[in-house]
Scaffold this active site. Sequence first.
Site, PDB file in Angstrom:
ATOM      1  CB  SER A 123      -0.911   0.020   1.233  1.00 45.51           C
ATOM      2  OG  SER A 123      -0.131   0.017   2.419  1.00 45.51           O
ATOM      3  CG  HIS A 144      -3.638  -1.488  -2.313  1.00 43.19           C
ATOM      4  ND1 HIS A 144      -4.061  -0.190  -2.152  1.00 43.19           N
ATOM      5  CD2 HIS A 144      -3.443  -1.974  -1.051  1.00 43.19           C
ATOM      6  CE1 HIS A 144      -4.127   0.096  -0.863  1.00 43.19           C
ATOM      7  NE2 HIS A 144      -3.757  -0.965  -0.180  1.00 43.19           N
ATOM      8  CD  GLU A 156      -5.752   1.953  -4.862  1.00 41.75           C
ATOM      9  OE1 GLU A 156      -6.109   3.147  -4.921  1.00 41.75           O
ATOM     10  OE2 GLU A 156      -4.825   1.553  -4.127  1.00 41.75           O
ATOM     11  CG  ASN A 194      -3.621   5.078   1.030  1.00 46.25           C
ATOM     12  OD1 ASN A 194      -4.528   5.389   1.794  1.00 46.25           O
ATOM     13  ND2 ASN A 194      -3.081   3.873   1.026  1.00 46.25           N
TER      14      ASN A 194
END
Length: 505
Positions: A123, A144, A156, A194
């Site tokens: 991540s 991910h 992802e 993120n």
Amino acid sequence: MTGLDLSSPVAVVGTGTMGQGIAQVALVAGHRVRLYDAAPGRAREAADAIGARLDRLVEKDRLTAADRDAARARLAAAEHLTDLADCTLVVEAVLERLDVKQQLFRELEDIVVEDCLLATNTSSLSVTAIAGALRHPGRFVGLHFFNPAPLLPLVEVVSGFATDVSSATRAYETARAWGKTPVACADTPGFIVNRIARPFYAEAFAVYEAQGAEPATIDAVMRECGGFKMGPFELTDLIGQDVNESVTHSVWRAFFQDVRFTPSLAQQRLVESGRLGRKSGQGWYDYTDGAERDEPHTAEPAQAPAYVVAEGDLGPASELLALIREAGIPVREDEEDHGSRLVLPSGGQLALADGQTSVEFRDVVYFDLALDYRRATRIALSASQDTSQQTLAEAVGLFQALGKDVSVIGDVPGMIVARTVARIVDLAHDAVAKGVATQEDIDTAMRLGVNYPLGPFEWSRRLGRNWAYSLLDDLHLRDPSGRYAPSLALYRHAYASDKREGSTS
């Protein structure tokens, strides 16, 4: 191209929470799954734990007993990496250290078959950097998953600098065949979620550090006005302050300390003090037994104004006029365009947050952006020390007459929801312009990955082309550090409205 054939065995290396979750997803999808962990006996323990979770799914009628038994028969613990030789997909979920991951994949490259897809669940690390240790980086991709992997739909699919298109496509289709919602993105710090989610936390912390409002009020405004499921302070307490701060620092460093991603000093102090959130018993809030719940600031009842005068177009807040009329308060409309605002009987003005401060103007109260003014149960107002008490009281009374709780915060430019949404919209436009992902995938990622009420581009279309750019430009004038400087992509988006009248995209 399709995903992996169900006859193909899948391996998961690393049997912590994420590794077990990913293995369960592949297992329930119908694959044979092999678990490997460098710690002796850990893979067998993980297999037993997955079996127990399958039992609970049967108890909840989410899985038949026959399917559970078949899944258990497909699950095996591997004692050696060489036991993964015939797997056609290996997903890694080990320690978040580049050297550890690189060494693992170097070993795997000498073991697995030539067409085996190698994937990392990282991540925070660069997919490109991990693949840099391989002789054949074209078959390496990021997958991910979000925690808990069996429940959250988003995956992802991250293409590193050397990832073959065919490998990324196969990974994407495999995730979809497993019942997940994959989104494709380039290898950028933080990937999609993120990267674009940083302002959700950062702006709340900035308002707190500026003593604009306390955590309980900021959280309540984000939930009850902004439409977010949780506020930033309660969410970081749930995630863990150390975990959230680590991700923030990782993205900040990866972007060469870009001021837009600057970590929060207040959060750092929280981590240094050991107040990590729910898991430690204290974070922004106190979770010890008997601790009193922090309540948001809510204004005392005030009398509604006898009328309001609407000047100009309230833009994203135009729905307020209908609500005011429904509440029995007359709305007089001034045909001359003096700006977008409401004038109160005292002569004071009420305006939607625009990145300016109340102290710059005579007797102005700002109100925050709402996801839906009709459904919102709380509104934040911002006033300066120079705002007359009469004007503030009329503003409070007006929103209370609409059935809203009112939180009065400090003279914070952009307030709470407005500045947060504007920055999220900006980072999303910037990401598309730099080839990180498509608008559709970004919206999907933010709704499914962090449960936002709208994707950034859905917000952008609803608010209008110029809204986010104008607010951030105003903020940038008042804080020229670069934190609020609108991206070139957002500037182009806003400027295009002058060239293409009627466009709403």
